[in-house]
Design a protein around this motif. Structure first.
Motif, PDB file in Angstrom:
ATOM      1  N   GLU A   1      -9.600  -5.742  -1.777  1.00 58.32           N
ATOM      2  CA  GLU A   1      -9.389  -5.333  -0.390  1.00 58.32           C
ATOM      3  C   GLU A   1      -8.447  -4.126  -0.352  1.00 58.32           C
ATOM      4  OE1 GLU A   1      -7.090  -7.576   2.812  1.00 58.32           O
ATOM      5  OE2 GLU A   1      -9.156  -8.159   3.238  1.00 58.32           O
ATOM      6  N   ILE A   2      -8.908  -3.068   0.313  1.00 54.22           N
ATOM      7  CA  ILE A   2      -8.145  -1.823   0.407  1.00 54.22           C
ATOM      8  C   ILE A   2      -7.850  -1.560   1.877  1.00 54.22           C
ATOM      9  CG2 ILE A   2      -8.137   0.650  -0.089  1.00 54.22           C
ATOM     10  CD1 ILE A   2     -10.179   0.085  -2.301  1.00 54.22           C
ATOM     11  N   VAL A   3      -6.599  -1.219   2.166  1.00 53.74           N
ATOM     12  CA  VAL A   3      -6.163  -0.947   3.533  1.00 53.74           C
ATOM     13  C   VAL A   3      -5.626   0.482   3.584  1.00 53.74           C
ATOM     14  CG1 VAL A   3      -4.664  -1.635   5.435  1.00 53.74           C
ATOM     15  CG2 VAL A   3      -5.593  -3.370   3.882  1.00 53.74           C
ATOM     16  N   ILE A   4      -6.183   1.287   4.507  1.00 52.46           N
ATOM     17  CA  ILE A   4      -5.769   2.687   4.695  1.00 52.46           C
ATOM     18  C   ILE A   4      -5.458   2.890   6.173  1.00 52.46           C
ATOM     19  CG2 ILE A   4      -6.490   5.092   4.511  1.00 52.46           C
ATOM     20  CD1 ILE A   4      -8.266   4.336   2.223  1.00 52.46           C
ATOM     21  N   GLN A   5      -4.362   3.630   6.437  1.00 54.06           N
ATOM     22  CA  GLN A   5      -3.972   3.942   7.810  1.00 54.06           C
ATOM     23  C   GLN A   5      -3.879   5.446   7.995  1.00 54.06           C
ATOM     24  OE1 GLN A   5      -0.374   1.986   8.994  1.00 54.06           O
ATOM     25  NE2 GLN A   5      -1.206  -0.094   8.765  1.00 54.06           N
TER      26      GLN A   5
END
Length: 259
Positions: A48-52
């Protein structure tokens, strides 16, 4: 993906431009601009990859699951311009530093001016007359379409369903280097094929002896028939003697004197 990243699960690279099905949600505001968060899974290991988004610095920030790949390029190799850093921008507010910087820029401009003028003249000469350029392009397209139609017609005359390309020197050289087999080569191949197909064992002697035995039996039968005809009085002794002393060519002389 807006940039190249390293996956945190399997340490494999995910290239820039790869598309993902991500979960998008708002996580904050920067003044009146919304901050968005994108949650996605890595295609290699389902990490799981989270980018903002970062509106302040106008970029994307990796929150978890991956690491941004830092890539350094040489300005000369990439043929790009080096933008001034933030410190240099702050120094431009100083009048003395700004004056020195402008002098360096003017010096670079004078060095590159002949090249720029030459490029500008070349561009003007190529794009000054739009009508002539458009006419030349249309003439080229017409000649190309005409050539393609002629090639299709010649191919249809030959019974081909594809268009033949124009002849070239390479095709002529390749065709001249091809050697076709002569009659001598063909007969030699046929003889070799016949030799290979024939049996490697000689003919058995039993068949030869059998033929000799059959021939001897036939001769005995002919003589016995002539003797029986003589005893019955149907053949003269002279003819029987001549038959027995004759060659093997006259096999049945007694049969010719039957009444």
């Amino acid at each position: 993906m807006p940039f190249n990243i390293w996956c945190g699960g399997c340490n494999s690279m995910i290239a820039k431009g790869v598309r993902f099905n991500a979960e998008k949600k708002q996580v904050g505001n920067y003044y009146s601009t919304k901050i968005w968060s994108f949650t996605m899974k890595s295609p290699c290991c389902k990490q799981e990859i989270v980018i903002q988004t970062d509106p302040k610095n106008t970029e994307y920030v990796i929150i978890s699951g991956a690491q941004k790949k830092t890539e350094d390029y040489d300005v000369e190799d990439a043929e790009t311009l080096l933008l001034p850093a933030d410190e240099e921008r702050d120094k431009l507010a100083d009048p003395m530093y700004k004056l020195e910087h402008q002098e360096e820029d003017l010096k670079k401009k004078k060095e590159a001016e002949p090249v720029l003028v030459r490029l500008q003249r070349l561009s003007d000469s190529r794009h000054s007359d739009d009508y002539a350029l458009n006419r030349a392009l249309r003439d080229r397209l017409r000649s190309q379409k005409k050539r393609v139609d002629e090639e299709k017609k010649s191919a249809r005359k030959m019974g081909l369903g594809v268009r033949l390309l124009p002849p070239s020197a390479e095709d002529a050289t390749a065709a001249a280097s091809v050697k076709f087999a002569s009659k001598f080569e063909k007969s030699r191949r046929d003889k070799r094929a016949a030799i290979k197909a024939a049996s490697i064992f000689p003919e058995s002697s039993s068949s030869t002896s059998k033929n000799k035995v059959d021939l001897a039996l036939k001769r005995r039968n002919i003589k016995a028939g002539a003797a029986s005809a003589l005893m019955a009085g149907r053949v003269k002794p002279s003819s029987w003697q001549s038959t027995s002393s004759g060659s093997s060519r006259t096999r049945m002389p007694a049969l010719a004197t039957r009444k």
